[in-house]
Design a protein around this motif. Sequence first.
Motif, PDB file in Angstrom:
ATOM      1  N   GLU A 220       0.832  -1.209   0.000  1.00 30.43           N
ATOM      2  CA  GLU A 220       0.000   0.000   0.000  1.00 30.43           C
ATOM      3  C   GLU A 220       0.868   1.261   0.000  1.00 30.43           C
ATOM      4  N   HIS A 221       1.969   1.220   0.739  1.00 30.72           N
ATOM      5  CA  HIS A 221       2.835   2.402   0.783  1.00 30.72           C
ATOM      6  C   HIS A 221       3.555   2.631  -0.548  1.00 30.72           C
ATOM      7  N   LYS A 222       3.879   1.549  -1.254  1.00 33.75           N
ATOM      8  CA  LYS A 222       4.475   1.701  -2.594  1.00 33.75           C
ATOM      9  C   LYS A 222       3.442   2.301  -3.549  1.00 33.75           C
ATOM     10  N   ARG A 223       2.182   1.882  -3.378  1.00 37.12           N
ATOM     11  CA  ARG A 223       1.119   2.441  -4.229  1.00 37.12           C
ATOM     12  C   ARG A 223       0.963   3.950  -3.991  1.00 37.12           C
ATOM     13  N   GLN A 224       1.143   4.365  -2.730  1.00 32.02           N
ATOM     14  CA  GLN A 224       1.072   5.800  -2.410  1.00 32.02           C
ATOM     15  C   GLN A 224       2.201   6.569  -3.105  1.00 32.02           C
ATOM     16  N   GLN A 225       3.403   5.968  -3.128  1.00 33.56           N
ATOM     17  CA  GLN A 225       4.530   6.633  -3.809  1.00 33.56           C
ATOM     18  C   GLN A 225       4.244   6.768  -5.305  1.00 33.56           C
ATOM     19  N   PHE A 226       3.655   5.715  -5.863  1.00 36.28           N
ATOM     20  CA  PHE A 226       3.287   5.718  -7.284  1.00 36.28           C
ATOM     21  C   PHE A 226       2.302   6.855  -7.558  1.00 36.28           C
ATOM     22  N   GLU A 227       1.337   7.012  -6.649  1.00 40.88           N
ATOM     23  CA  GLU A 227       0.340   8.071  -6.784  1.00 40.88           C
ATOM     24  C   GLU A 227       1.001   9.450  -6.716  1.00 40.88           C
ATOM     25  N   ALA A 228       1.901   9.616  -5.740  1.00 40.40           N
ATOM     26  CA  ALA A 228       2.564  10.916  -5.563  1.00 40.40           C
ATOM     27  C   ALA A 228       3.379  11.261  -6.807  1.00 40.40           C
ATOM     28  N   MET A 229       4.085  10.285  -7.384  1.00 44.63           N
ATOM     29  CA  MET A 229       4.852  10.509  -8.601  1.00 44.63           C
ATOM     30  C   MET A 229       3.924  10.965  -9.732  1.00 44.63           C
ATOM     31  N   GLY A 230       2.728  10.384  -9.742  1.00 46.97           N
ATOM     32  CA  GLY A 230       1.744  10.752 -10.759  1.00 46.97           C
ATOM     33  C   GLY A 230       1.264  12.191 -10.618  1.00 46.97           C
ATOM     34  N   ASN A 231       1.417  12.766  -9.443  1.00 43.28           N
ATOM     35  CA  ASN A 231       0.988  14.157  -9.230  1.00 43.28           C
ATOM     36  C   ASN A 231       2.055  15.174  -9.626  1.00 43.28           C
ATOM     37  N   VAL A 232       3.254  14.700  -9.913  1.00 38.19           N
ATOM     38  CA  VAL A 232       4.399  15.618 -10.015  1.00 38.19           C
ATOM     39  C   VAL A 232       4.353  16.528 -11.255  1.00 38.19           C
ATOM     40  N   LEU A 233       4.077  15.958 -12.431  1.00 40.01           N
ATOM     41  CA  LEU A 233       4.240  16.748 -13.661  1.00 40.01           C
ATOM     42  C   LEU A 233       3.399  18.026 -13.677  1.00 40.01           C
ATOM     43  N   PRO A 234       2.086  17.949 -13.355  1.00 41.46           N
ATOM     44  CA  PRO A 234       1.321  19.205 -13.333  1.00 41.46           C
ATOM     45  C   PRO A 234       1.848  20.210 -12.300  1.00 41.46           C
ATOM     46  N   VAL A 235       2.365  19.718 -11.176  1.00 43.19           N
ATOM     47  CA  VAL A 235       2.917  20.639 -10.165  1.00 43.19           C
ATOM     48  C   VAL A 235       4.182  21.313 -10.706  1.00 43.19           C
ATOM     49  N   ILE A 236       5.015  20.552 -11.400  1.00 48.15           N
ATOM     50  CA  ILE A 236       6.225  21.167 -11.977  1.00 48.15           C
ATOM     51  C   ILE A 236       5.837  22.253 -12.980  1.00 48.15           C
ATOM     52  N   GLU A 237       4.828  21.969 -13.788  1.00 44.55           N
ATOM     53  CA  GLU A 237       4.389  22.978 -14.768  1.00 44.55           C
ATOM     54  C   GLU A 237       3.897  24.239 -14.057  1.00 44.55           C
ATOM     55  N   GLN A 238       3.151  24.044 -12.980  1.00 42.29           N
ATOM     56  CA  GLN A 238       2.607  25.163 -12.210  1.00 42.29           C
ATOM     57  C   GLN A 238       3.736  25.977 -11.557  1.00 42.29           C
ATOM     58  N   VAL A 239       4.652  25.266 -10.894  1.00 40.28           N
ATOM     59  CA  VAL A 239       5.772  25.938 -10.216  1.00 40.28           C
ATOM     60  C   VAL A 239       6.637  26.673 -11.257  1.00 40.28           C
ATOM     61  N   SER A 240       6.808  26.027 -12.407  1.00 39.24           N
ATOM     62  CA  SER A 240       7.602  26.610 -13.482  1.00 39.24           C
ATOM     63  C   SER A 240       6.971  27.924 -13.962  1.00 39.24           C
ATOM     64  N   LYS A 241       5.648  27.922 -14.070  1.00 37.34           N
ATOM     65  CA  LYS A 241       4.940  29.155 -14.488  1.00 37.34           C
ATOM     66  C   LYS A 241       5.145  30.269 -13.467  1.00 37.34           C
ATOM     67  N   GLU A 242       4.959  29.915 -12.197  1.00 34.19           N
ATOM     68  CA  GLU A 242       5.146  30.914 -11.131  1.00 34.19           C
ATOM     69  C   GLU A 242       6.570  31.451 -11.154  1.00 34.19           C
ATOM     70  N   TYR A 243       7.520  30.537 -11.368  1.00 35.51           N
ATOM     71  CA  TYR A 243       8.926  30.940 -11.407  1.00 35.51           C
ATOM     72  C   TYR A 243       9.189  31.820 -12.636  1.00 35.51           C
ATOM     73  N   GLY A 244       8.483  31.493 -13.710  1.00 33.74           N
ATOM     74  CA  GLY A 244       8.608  32.287 -14.936  1.00 33.74           C
ATOM     75  C   GLY A 244       8.188  33.727 -14.708  1.00 33.74           C
ATOM     76  N   LYS A 245       7.104  33.895 -13.953  1.00 34.71           N
ATOM     77  CA  LYS A 245       6.628  35.255 -13.654  1.00 34.71           C
ATOM     78  C   LYS A 245       7.659  36.030 -12.855  1.00 34.71           C
ATOM     79  N   LEU A 246       8.317  35.319 -11.963  1.00 34.64           N
ATOM     80  CA  LEU A 246       9.295  35.954 -11.073  1.00 34.64           C
ATOM     81  C   LEU A 246      10.606  36.259 -11.804  1.00 34.64           C
ATOM     82  N   SER A 247      11.042  35.312 -12.644  1.00 35.19           N
ATOM     83  CA  SER A 247      12.398  35.396 -13.195  1.00 35.19           C
ATOM     84  C   SER A 247      12.441  35.663 -14.697  1.00 35.19           C
TER      85      SER A 247
END
Lengths: 393, 94
Positions: A220-247
């Motif tokens: 079950e804990h490995k499945r949670q890690q799999f889920e968290a990895m699945g959440n990463v790409l949209p967050v990177i895009e979002q953080v990248s946009k915010e960083y783009g505004k700043l830099s």
Amino acid sequence: MSKIMGLSGNEAVAHAMRQINPDVAAVYPITPQTELMHQFAEFHSDGLVDTELVLVESEHSAMSATVGAAAAGARAMTATSANGLALMWEIVYIASSLRLPIVMPVVNRALSGPINIHCDHSDTMGARDSGWIQIFSENGQEAYDNAVMAVKISENKTILLPTMVTLDGFILSHTLERVEILEDNEVKKFIGEYHPETSLLDVDKPSTYGALDLQDYYFEHKRQQFEAMGNVLPVIEQVSKEYGKLSGRDYGLIEKYRVDDAERVIILMGSSVGTAKDTVDDLRNAGEKVGLIKIRVYRPFPYNALREALKHVKALAVLDRAISFGTFGGPVFTDVRAMLFGNGVSLPMMNYIYGLGGRDIDKAQIRLAFDSLKDVVKTGKVKKEVNFLGLRD
Amino acid sequence: MSEKSWKEVPIGGLIVEPGNSKNYKTGSWRSFKPVWYEDRCIQCLACWNSCPEPSIFVVEGKVTGIDYDFCKGCGICAEVCPEKAHAIEMEPEF
């Protein structure tokens, strides 16, 4: 307001660390990373950071100290290269499975043996299944930017996974570049304060880290890690946009360079992208329809973005700065192939292994890869799938 | 303890409720179980003193039985039980 400085890749990342001002940093030298922590230790000695510097006796201890500090609720960092990462191995997996948002710059260097201190990606490639996010950098600027963004990505509540920010050994780590760094308070505001929901030092809410986890819940804990990895790409895009505004620098998951009407495309990562962009420009000036895709985020692998970018392409070459023995080509090639197969994009693909152990790659070699794709476009067939660039035959 | 899905358990295998090991019944690990015969017991408490779990029930200074929810069947109690009394015997669980 950003400040323009002349910095090596190592110094650029050390400045990022100075501005991140982590609570704890574990320090151990290994070429070519040594100078990075050396510079950070200077900042520490000059009183520019509040960090508790832990001088450890090995990389195994460096990662252990970082995990301990992170479990105690600290924002914790360390840095390494090649064999150092290899020595950290078991704790690298523990960091991700305990869901500790550690950020670790890794200065890419060939993994021994025979012993070699120069750049290839064999060190971090080995850790591609370890549950860490991996972001590759094309230059010192990106290494700095990635290190700052990584903190915000890792600490996102839907993720809580550690990140390796990689930069090519010597080629980036020891080369002076023009780097724009943000104001200290801009970085401080961008990453915010770190308040973990659970920590070992929270005596009002006691918790246990690293308890035995057997047949009944490990899965079950490995499945949670799999889920968290699945959440990463949209967050990177979002953080990248915010960083783009700043830099002014918004990177996304991949970078497409003159790909939109390209027939022949190469995919690669790290510092060689700069040389490849120059080669693309040369060939474009000669009227050839070529382009390149830089993979920035390697783990998790940006499947959709790549698939979308490759739809109209007629022939593809993947350049791998690592070798994977006993599989079908290099690691990036294998991933790209797996991503395309069965997903509606039928594309003839070649693999070029290059630059192992710091072997220089130049425009002539990249040109060779593009040239070899001409025949593939014509016939739709690949004669030999796995090939070597810059190797004496 | 009923088994929960991956969506319900704390991430990272963290234990966030201190002392919850009492909810984790380890009796199922046992392949041999100690059986206590009250009529032969001389109440020396050697079993209680030696049980690593502890899974020997004692009420007002006297052994009253064995806690099968947590006893892992190590057999120490049967081993330390005085030979003449022979009040605890290990029997196969299955």
